[in-house]
Write a protein that holds these residues in place. Sequence first.
Motif, short mmCIF file in Angstrom:
data_model
loop_
_atom_site.label_atom_id
_atom_site.label_comp_id
_atom_site.label_asym_id
_atom_site.label_seq_id
_atom_site.Cartn_x
_atom_site.Cartn_y
_atom_site.Cartn_z
N ALA A 115 0.84 -1.21 0.00
CA ALA A 115 0.00 0.00 0.00
C ALA A 115 0.87 1.25 0.00
CB ALA A 115 -0.93 0.00 1.21
N TRP A 116 2.04 1.17 0.63
CA TRP A 116 2.94 2.32 0.66
C TRP A 116 3.47 2.63 -0.74
CZ3 TRP A 116 6.39 1.68 5.67
CH2 TRP A 116 5.54 1.64 6.80
N PHE A 117 3.61 1.61 -1.58
CA PHE A 117 4.03 1.84 -2.96
C PHE A 117 2.89 2.42 -3.80
CE2 PHE A 117 6.89 -1.81 -1.74
CZ PHE A 117 8.02 -1.03 -1.61
N ARG A 138 -7.79 6.06 -10.33
CA ARG A 138 -8.92 5.15 -10.40
C ARG A 138 -9.54 4.97 -9.01
NH1 ARG A 138 -6.58 0.11 -14.06
NH2 ARG A 138 -5.79 1.36 -15.81
N ALA A 139 -10.85 4.83 -8.98
CA ALA A 139 -11.58 4.74 -7.71
C ALA A 139 -11.07 3.60 -6.84
CB ALA A 139 -13.07 4.59 -7.97
N SER A 140 -10.76 2.47 -7.46
CA SER A 140 -10.37 1.29 -6.67
C SER A 140 -8.96 1.40 -6.09
CB SER A 140 -10.48 0.02 -7.52
OG SER A 140 -9.72 0.15 -8.72
N PHE A 141 -8.17 2.37 -6.56
CA PHE A 141 -6.80 2.52 -6.08
C PHE A 141 -6.54 3.90 -5.46
CE2 PHE A 141 -6.46 -0.57 -9.62
CZ PHE A 141 -5.99 -1.65 -8.88
N ARG A 142 -7.58 4.74 -5.41
CA ARG A 142 -7.38 6.11 -4.94
C ARG A 142 -6.97 6.17 -3.48
NH1 ARG A 142 -12.30 8.48 -6.69
NH2 ARG A 142 -11.45 8.30 -8.80
N GLN A 143 -7.47 5.23 -2.69
CA GLN A 143 -7.13 5.16 -1.27
C GLN A 143 -6.22 3.96 -1.06
OE1 GLN A 143 -7.94 7.53 0.84
NE2 GLN A 143 -9.15 8.62 -0.70
N PRO A 144 -4.91 4.14 -0.99
CA PRO A 144 -3.97 3.01 -0.94
C PRO A 144 -4.23 2.02 0.19
CG PRO A 144 -2.79 5.06 -1.34
CD PRO A 144 -4.20 5.44 -1.01
N ASP A 145 -4.66 2.52 1.34
CA ASP A 145 -4.86 1.64 2.49
C ASP A 145 -6.21 0.92 2.45
OD1 ASP A 145 -2.47 2.76 3.20
OD2 ASP A 145 -3.08 3.37 5.21
N ALA A 146 -7.02 1.21 1.44
CA ALA A 146 -8.35 0.61 1.35
C ALA A 146 -8.52 -0.25 0.10
CB ALA A 146 -9.42 1.71 1.38
N ILE A 147 -7.42 -0.60 -0.56
CA ILE A 147 -7.51 -1.44 -1.75
C ILE A 147 -8.00 -2.83 -1.34
CG2 ILE A 147 -6.16 -2.55 -3.59
CD1 ILE A 147 -4.32 -0.07 -3.50
N SER A 148 -9.04 -3.30 -2.01
CA SER A 148 -9.63 -4.58 -1.61
C SER A 148 -9.02 -5.73 -2.41
CB SER A 148 -11.16 -4.54 -1.83
OG SER A 148 -11.46 -4.33 -3.20
N GLY A 149 -9.10 -6.92 -1.82
CA GLY A 149 -8.66 -8.12 -2.51
C GLY A 149 -7.18 -8.41 -2.42
N ARG A 186 4.96 13.18 -0.44
CA ARG A 186 3.82 13.10 -1.36
C ARG A 186 3.05 11.78 -1.24
NH1 ARG A 186 7.27 12.45 -7.00
NH2 ARG A 186 7.78 10.22 -6.76
N ASN A 187 3.47 10.89 -0.35
CA ASN A 187 2.84 9.57 -0.26
C ASN A 187 1.42 9.70 0.29
OD1 ASN A 187 2.25 6.75 0.64
ND2 ASN A 187 4.35 6.46 -0.07
N ARG A 188 0.47 9.09 -0.39
CA ARG A 188 -0.95 9.22 -0.04
C ARG A 188 -1.46 8.12 0.89
NH1 ARG A 188 -4.16 8.22 -3.64
NH2 ARG A 188 -2.75 7.00 -4.94
N SER A 189 -0.60 7.20 1.28
CA SER A 189 -1.01 6.14 2.19
C SER A 189 -1.04 6.68 3.63
CB SER A 189 -0.04 4.96 2.12
OG SER A 189 -0.18 4.12 3.25
#
Length: 202
Positions: A115-117, A138-149, A186-189
Motif C-alpha cells: 500500500a505504501w508503494f 482510479r476509484a479502486s486505487f485512490r485510497q492506498p490503504d483501502a484497496i480490496s482483494g 507526497r505519499n498518499r497512504s
Amino acid sequence: MSLVEHVVFLLEEPSTEAALNTLLPVLLGRTRTFELHQFGGKQRMLNRLPSRLAGYASWLPPTSRIVVVLDRDDDDCIELKSTLNTLASSAGLRVKTLNANWQLANRIAVEELEAWFFGDWAAVRQAYPRVPPTIDKRASFRQPDAISGGTAEALERLLQEAGYFAGGLGKIEFARAVTPHMVPSRNRSPSFACFRDLLTAL
C-alpha cells in the motif's frame, strides 16, 4: 526526552528491510544511525518479540528508540496495535501510545507494505514505466490503504499486465527498484504518513 541518536527497527519481512534501507536515510537524516532486524514472517515475529523486547529493555540507552513495523493483513488494526503495545509494556518498555517519553513505537502497514508503494505511484512508474500512469486516479486505487482483494496481489496483477514479473512479483527486487524514487512527503497512504511523521518528529 533525550535527543534521539539511534533507532532500531524490528520488521516482519525482507521486502520491508529492502525498502527501509533506502528510505530511512531520507526520513531520519544523516545525524542519526539505524539498524534493521527482520524476522522472516509475521507469526514468527510475534512469537519472538517478547524475548527480543525484554532484551532491549535491559540495556536500551536513553538516546535510542525502537520502531516495530508489520503488516495488518486481515487483522483488526486496533486489536493488533493493542497486542503489540501489551507485548512492549510487558517487556518493560515505555510505549509511545501510552507515554510521551517513549522508548518504542508500533507502526502498521495497512493492509500490507505494498500500500505504501501505491501511495507513491509516480515512484512506481519511474522504476516500471510501462505501468498505467493514472492508476492512482482510479476509484479502486485512490485510497492506498483501502484497496480490496489484497494489495500485493493487485500490485502484481498491474505489473504483469504491463509486462513485468511474469513469474510472480519479486517483492525485494521491486522494493529496491522503487524506493530510490519515492518522495515521502507526497505519499498518499495514511499508514505510511503515520510512519513518516513519527520519524520526522524525532
